[in-house]
Scaffold this active site. Structure first.
Site, PDB file in Angstrom:
ATOM      1  N   ASP A 106       0.840  -1.199   0.000  1.00  0.00           N
ATOM      2  CA  ASP A 106       0.000   0.000   0.000  1.00  0.00           C
ATOM      3  C   ASP A 106       0.876   1.250   0.000  1.00  0.00           C
ATOM      4  OD1 ASP A 106      -2.145  -1.701   0.245  1.00  0.00           O
ATOM      5  OD2 ASP A 106      -2.196  -1.554   2.426  1.00  0.00           O
TER       6      ASP A 106
HETATM    7  N1  URA Z   1      -1.120  -5.950   4.030  1.00  0.00           N
HETATM    8  C1  URA Z   1      -1.639  -4.707   3.999  1.00  0.00           C
HETATM    9  O1  URA Z   1      -2.678  -4.442   4.598  1.00  0.00           O
HETATM   10  N2  URA Z   1      -0.973  -3.771   3.286  1.00  0.00           N
HETATM   11  C2  URA Z   1       0.181  -3.998   2.653  1.00  0.00           C
HETATM   12  O2  URA Z   1       0.763  -3.082   2.041  1.00  0.00           O
HETATM   13  C3  URA Z   1       0.722  -5.288   2.708  1.00  0.00           C
HETATM   14  C4  URA Z   1       0.047  -6.260   3.404  1.00  0.00           C
END
Ligand code: URA
Length: 238
Positions: A106
């Site tokens: 993310d």
């Molecule tokens: N899980 C999440 O919620 N976000 C990420 O970036 C990676 C794993």
């Protein structure tokens, strides 16, 4: 062993279209072992071949395998919309080689992100069939309790998933931090699992993929490195 002309070598390494690479060579900006090469058809053995463009040395690499310590506020998407893309943290010619993130983090997640231009490697590493463990350190809004850890280990039901998803390993690191190991890579998985278990993730860092630990790479946020042959082989064998 394979021999290639200098213009093809530069093109394959992402320095631009063949016409541009020929102009670069003819203008005297490319050298090999300290000697300026003006003939773009001069051929070289590509194994361990080092060339210099604008006085910067480059090793010929058939494929790129990169580890990045991703900072927050960078998007893994190839067409980022709200933040700069992670590709902007790499030398420009890598983008001409079609380097892509292996899976996604993310925009607000930090930590270990692999990148490559080897389609087979990207496909194999991101395949849900592979079950490569990924280690995250999550900072939680509410205190980390033994009930939270138990729920995450038992498995929580996420909206669009048929079966509950469980952490492989879950350890309390401090009052508000936990280490969670997952072998799937579902959308926002850590954040959604923490929410489903009654807490809220306020920060997330990926510290390890398979045997590859971010710590051992000693990268500052935003820094990247080439993976060694051994590291690549270990990821492929995982
Ligand atoms: N899980 C999440 O919620 N976000 C990420 O970036 C990676 C794993």
């Amino acid at each position: 062993m394979s021999k290639l002309s200098l213009d093809r070598i530069l093109q394959s390494q992402g320095f631009g279209a063949r016409k541009w690479c020929r102009e670069l060579i003819e203008s005297g900006d490319v050298s090999v072992s300290g000697e300026t090469i003006l003939d773009y058809l001069a051929t070289f053995e590509t194994t361990n071949f080092i060339f210099s463009v604008y006085d910067e040395n480059w090793l010929y690499r058939e494929h790129l395998y990169i580890a990045l310590n991703k900072p927050a506020d960078y998007e893994c998407s190839r067409k980022p919309s709200h933040h700069p893309g992670v590709l902007s943290l790499l030398p420009e010619q890598f983008t001409h080689r079609d380097v892509q993130p292996v899976g996604r983090l993310d925009h607000d997640t930090t930590g270990l992100l692999l990148m490559s231009d080897d389609g087979a490697f990207i496909h194999a590493q991101s395949s849900p069939k592979r079950h490569i463990p990924k280690v995250y350190v999550a900072t939680a809004h509410e205190p980390v309790t033994s009930e939270l850890l138990a729920k995450l280990l038992r498995g929580v039901k996420l909206n669009d998933e048929t079966a509950p998803l469980a952490a492989l390993v879950c350890n309390k690191l401090s009052e508000h931090q936990l280490e969670i190991v997952l072998e799937q890579g579902k959308y926002h998985q850590v954040k959604r699992m923490l929410a489903a278990a009654g807490n809220h993730c306020v920060a997330l860092n990926r510290s390890q993929i398979g045997q590859l630990k971010l710590d051992t790479l000693a990268l500052e946020l935003g820094e990247w490195c080439y993976l060694s042959k051994e590291q690549i082989e270990q990821l492929i064998a995982a």
